[in-house]
Design a protein around this motif. Structure first.
Motif, PDB file in Angstrom:
ATOM      1  N   LEU A 130     -16.724  -0.111   0.594  1.00 14.04           N
ATOM      2  CA  LEU A 130     -15.694   0.171   1.601  1.00 14.04           C
ATOM      3  C   LEU A 130     -14.484  -0.754   1.395  1.00 14.04           C
ATOM      4  N   LYS A 131     -14.779  -2.011   1.058  1.00 12.22           N
ATOM      5  CA  LYS A 131     -13.722  -2.998   0.842  1.00 12.22           C
ATOM      6  C   LYS A 131     -12.864  -2.604  -0.371  1.00 12.22           C
ATOM      7  N   HIS A 132     -13.543  -2.200  -1.448  1.00 10.85           N
ATOM      8  CA  HIS A 132     -12.811  -1.815  -2.667  1.00 10.85           C
ATOM      9  C   HIS A 132     -11.998  -0.533  -2.451  1.00 10.85           C
ATOM     10  N   LEU A 133     -12.598   0.402  -1.723  1.00  9.76           N
ATOM     11  CA  LEU A 133     -11.878   1.659  -1.465  1.00  9.76           C
ATOM     12  C   LEU A 133     -10.656   1.407  -0.574  1.00  9.76           C
ATOM     13  N   ALA A 134     -10.822   0.540   0.431  1.00  7.50           N
ATOM     14  CA  ALA A 134      -9.703   0.225   1.332  1.00  7.50           C
ATOM     15  C   ALA A 134      -8.580  -0.456   0.540  1.00  7.50           C
ATOM     16  N   TYR A 135      -8.944  -1.310  -0.412  1.00 10.55           N
ATOM     17  CA  TYR A 135      -7.916  -1.968  -1.236  1.00 10.55           C
ATOM     18  C   TYR A 135      -7.191  -0.928  -2.111  1.00 10.55           C
ATOM     19  N   SER A 136      -7.971   0.015  -2.644  1.00  8.43           N
ATOM     20  CA  SER A 136      -7.324   1.087  -3.432  1.00  8.43           C
ATOM     21  C   SER A 136      -6.371   1.871  -2.539  1.00  8.43           C
ATOM     22  N   GLY A 137      -6.756   2.034  -1.275  1.00  6.51           N
ATOM     23  CA  GLY A 137      -5.898   2.733  -0.311  1.00  6.51           C
ATOM     24  C   GLY A 137      -4.558   2.033  -0.176  1.00  6.51           C
ATOM     25  N   ILE A 138      -4.579   0.685  -0.139  1.00 11.42           N
ATOM     26  CA  ILE A 138      -3.316  -0.060  -0.022  1.00 11.42           C
ATOM     27  C   ILE A 138      -2.420   0.237  -1.230  1.00 11.42           C
ATOM     28  N   ILE A 139      -3.043   0.295  -2.398  1.00 12.50           N
ATOM     29  CA  ILE A 139      -2.254   0.552  -3.623  1.00 12.50           C
ATOM     30  C   ILE A 139      -1.538   1.904  -3.520  1.00 12.50           C
ATOM     31  N   PHE A 140      -2.272   2.924  -3.073  1.00  8.50           N
ATOM     32  CA  PHE A 140      -1.658   4.253  -2.933  1.00  8.50           C
ATOM     33  C   PHE A 140      -0.558   4.233  -1.870  1.00  8.50           C
ATOM     34  N   ILE A 141      -0.841   3.554  -0.769  1.00  8.62           N
ATOM     35  CA  ILE A 141       0.146   3.501   0.323  1.00  8.62           C
ATOM     36  C   ILE A 141       1.415   2.790  -0.153  1.00  8.62           C
ATOM     37  N   MET A 142       1.245   1.706  -0.899  1.00  7.84           N
ATOM     38  CA  MET A 142       2.415   0.964  -1.408  1.00  7.84           C
ATOM     39  C   MET A 142       3.239   1.835  -2.363  1.00  7.84           C
ATOM     40  N   LEU A 143       2.536   2.554  -3.249  1.00 13.08           N
ATOM     41  CA  LEU A 143       3.255   3.446  -4.178  1.00 13.08           C
ATOM     42  C   LEU A 143       3.992   4.535  -3.389  1.00 13.08           C
ATOM     43  N   GLY A 144       3.319   5.057  -2.374  1.00 14.36           N
ATOM     44  CA  GLY A 144       3.926   6.103  -1.534  1.00 14.36           C
ATOM     45  C   GLY A 144       5.140   5.585  -0.781  1.00 14.36           C
ATOM     46  N   PHE A 145       5.012   4.405  -0.177  1.00 13.42           N
ATOM     47  CA  PHE A 145       6.136   3.827   0.571  1.00 13.42           C
ATOM     48  C   PHE A 145       7.302   3.503  -0.368  1.00 13.42           C
ATOM     49  N   GLY A 146       6.981   2.968  -1.522  1.00 14.71           N
ATOM     50  CA  GLY A 146       8.029   2.637  -2.505  1.00 14.71           C
ATOM     51  C   GLY A 146       8.792   3.885  -2.917  1.00 14.71           C
ATOM     52  N   ALA A 147       8.031   4.949  -3.230  1.00 16.87           N
ATOM     53  CA  ALA A 147       8.662   6.212  -3.646  1.00 16.87           C
ATOM     54  C   ALA A 147       9.518   6.777  -2.509  1.00 16.87           C
ATOM     55  N   SER A 148       8.990   6.726  -1.282  1.00 15.98           N
ATOM     56  CA  SER A 148       9.743   7.255  -0.134  1.00 15.98           C
ATOM     57  C   SER A 148      11.014   6.443   0.087  1.00 15.98           C
ATOM     58  N   ALA A 189       9.764   2.183  -6.104  1.00 15.39           N
ATOM     59  CA  ALA A 189      11.112   2.407  -5.558  1.00 15.39           C
ATOM     60  C   ALA A 189      12.147   2.418  -6.679  1.00 15.39           C
ATOM     61  N   PHE A 190      12.050   1.468  -7.606  1.00 17.60           N
ATOM     62  CA  PHE A 190      13.035   1.382  -8.693  1.00 17.60           C
ATOM     63  C   PHE A 190      12.981   2.591  -9.606  1.00 17.60           C
ATOM     64  N   ILE A 191      11.760   3.021  -9.928  1.00 16.04           N
ATOM     65  CA  ILE A 191      11.648   4.190 -10.828  1.00 16.04           C
ATOM     66  C   ILE A 191      12.281   5.416 -10.174  1.00 16.04           C
TER      67      ILE A 191
END
Lengths: 207, 218
Positions: A161-179, B154-156
């Motif tokens: 659960l801990k590892h999956l939740a951490y993977s979730g943060i990675i996806f959320i960060m990529l999503g927020f960055g893209a948005s 964001a940069f990409i």
């Protein structure tokens, strides 16, 4: 340079808003208040000409759909908001709109935001027609599960659960960055639009 | 009466809105279409009264009490009434009761919208480009791995939208598209499930009278 008076008005108002980049000033405040006034005045016009006239006034004046007068009366109850003794009556039109909106939202939201999204996430044979699509589909499937688990707070995060939740943060960060990047570029394109207007339509410096 | 009647009405309307989705019969669908596209639109149109009324009241109070920057409230009120007058009597395309034209100078509502409202709105939102960039410069720090991921994504996405950069690195737009289509979709979809459950529970709470904020907390 343009000789059209409306182009000049638009250019002066554009510069007025841009003047805020220097600091808050009377020119900006004038434009800001003008914007609020004009948009609300336009909203009144829009609602009158695009909704009330074609949906209510035209059919009723032709003797058709007279039952619409009941809804006009219900809508007019919004005015009671300004009469303290009768202000509770404003709840009736709100109940109509809010009740229907809430009721209509339930099946539609289940259909579009849960069933259809789940169908698009579940891995099917069609997702594995080529390697690129297969990898992307697996990442989406894993990402959705990981993101949901990140927001799952009912049990302590231990083990998988801990590892999956951490993977979730990675996806959320990529999503927020893209948005974020996407939103900034949308604003930049508006800025380019305004600068093009000033330099081409108003000053005629660029073609 | 003052509370129970609106609550019952709300529940009744909710049931109508819900049931119509599951009954494809012509009579039910026609009734639902008429209710949604005509009756509720008429009621909703009147709700503008609340918004405009509260703006007028706010600015009128500001002028009366001579609060800070009260002079500008005249600008809002005068422009609001003038635009509404031009729109209501001049018609949406300038073919109303009164011709909004002096000599060759036309000032119908469409012209005002295109040359005043759109430039003001577009410039206002374009200012956000500067403020978002400056806020991001101050707030974003590559402190840990997650923050670095956010910055890279964001940069990409930003660089891929710049034509010279996209020409210099032809693969960049594809990478940007992939980020938007895959990890971004996964994160948004995961969050959407949670948001949807929130929407559903709030809708049910409204219909069942548990959420009563719209009644003024009664």
């Amino acid at each position: 340079m343009s000789t059209d008076i409306w182009v000049w008005i638009a250019a002066i108002l554009t510069l007025g808003i841009f003047s805020f980049l220097y600091k808050d000033n009377p020119f900006y405040r004038f434009c800001e208040h003008l914007f609020v006034g004009i948009t609300n005045g336009y909203a009144i016009t829009f609602y009158w000409h695009r909704i009330l006239v074609p949906s209510l006034i035209k059919p009723v004046s032709q003797g058709e759909k007279l039952y619409l007068l009941i809804f006009a009366f219900i809508g007019a109850l919004y005015f009671t908001r300004f009469i303290p003794r009768l202000s509770w009556l404003v709840r009736i039109p709100i109940a109509f709109v809010l009740g229907y909106g809430a009721g209509a939202a339930i099946p539609r939201t289940i259909e579009t935001s849960i069933i259809e999204q789940a169908k698009a996430t579940i891995l099917q044979r069609s997702n594995f027609l080529n390697l690129f699509d297969a990898i992307s589909s697996i990442i989406i499937f894993f990402g959705v599960i990981a993101t949901i688990i990140y927001f799952f707070f009912s049990t302590e995060r231990k083990g998988i659960l801990k590892h999956l939740a951490y993977s979730g943060i990675i996806f959320i960060m990529l999503g927020f960055g893209a948005s974020f990047g996407y939103t900034v570029m949308a604003r930049i394109s508006l800025l380019i639009g305004r600068l093009t207007f000033l330099l081409r339509d108003w000053l005629g410096i660029i073609k | 009466m003052k509370v129970r009647f609106p609550l019952i009405l709300c529940l009744l309307m909710g049931i109508i809105g819900m049931v119509a989705y599951y009954i494809p019969h012509r009579i039910v669908q026609n009734f639902d279409n008429e209710l949604r596209n005509t009756a509720l639109r008429i009621i909703f149109a009147f709700s503008l009264v609340l918004g405009v009324g509260s703006i007028i009241r706010h600015h009128w109070e500001k002028i009366k009490r001579k609060r800070e920057f009260w002079e500008y409230s005249y600008v809002t009120l005068i422009s609001l009434f003038l635009t509404a007058f031009i729109g209501l009597f001049g018609g949406i395309d300038g073919k109303g009761l009164i011709k909004m034209q002096i000599g060759k100078f036309s000032f119908d509502i469409h012209t005002i919208y295109v040359n005043m409202a759109i430039p003001l709105g577009a410039t206002m939102f374009s200012l956000l480009a500067y403020f978002m960039a400056s806020a991001a410069y101050r707030a974003f720090r590559a402190r840990n791995f997650e923050a670095i991921l956010l910055l890279i994504a964001a940069f990409i996405v930003m660089l891929a939208s710049v034509p010279p950069v996209a020409r210099l690195i032809p693969k960049l737009p594809y990478i940007s598209e992939w980020i938007l289509d895959v990890p971004n979709t996964a994160a948004k979809r995961g969050m959407l499930f949670g948001i949807t459950l929130g929407v559903l529970s709030t809708s049910l709470k409204i219909l069942l009278g548990i959420e009563r904020g719209w009644l003024g907390g009664k």
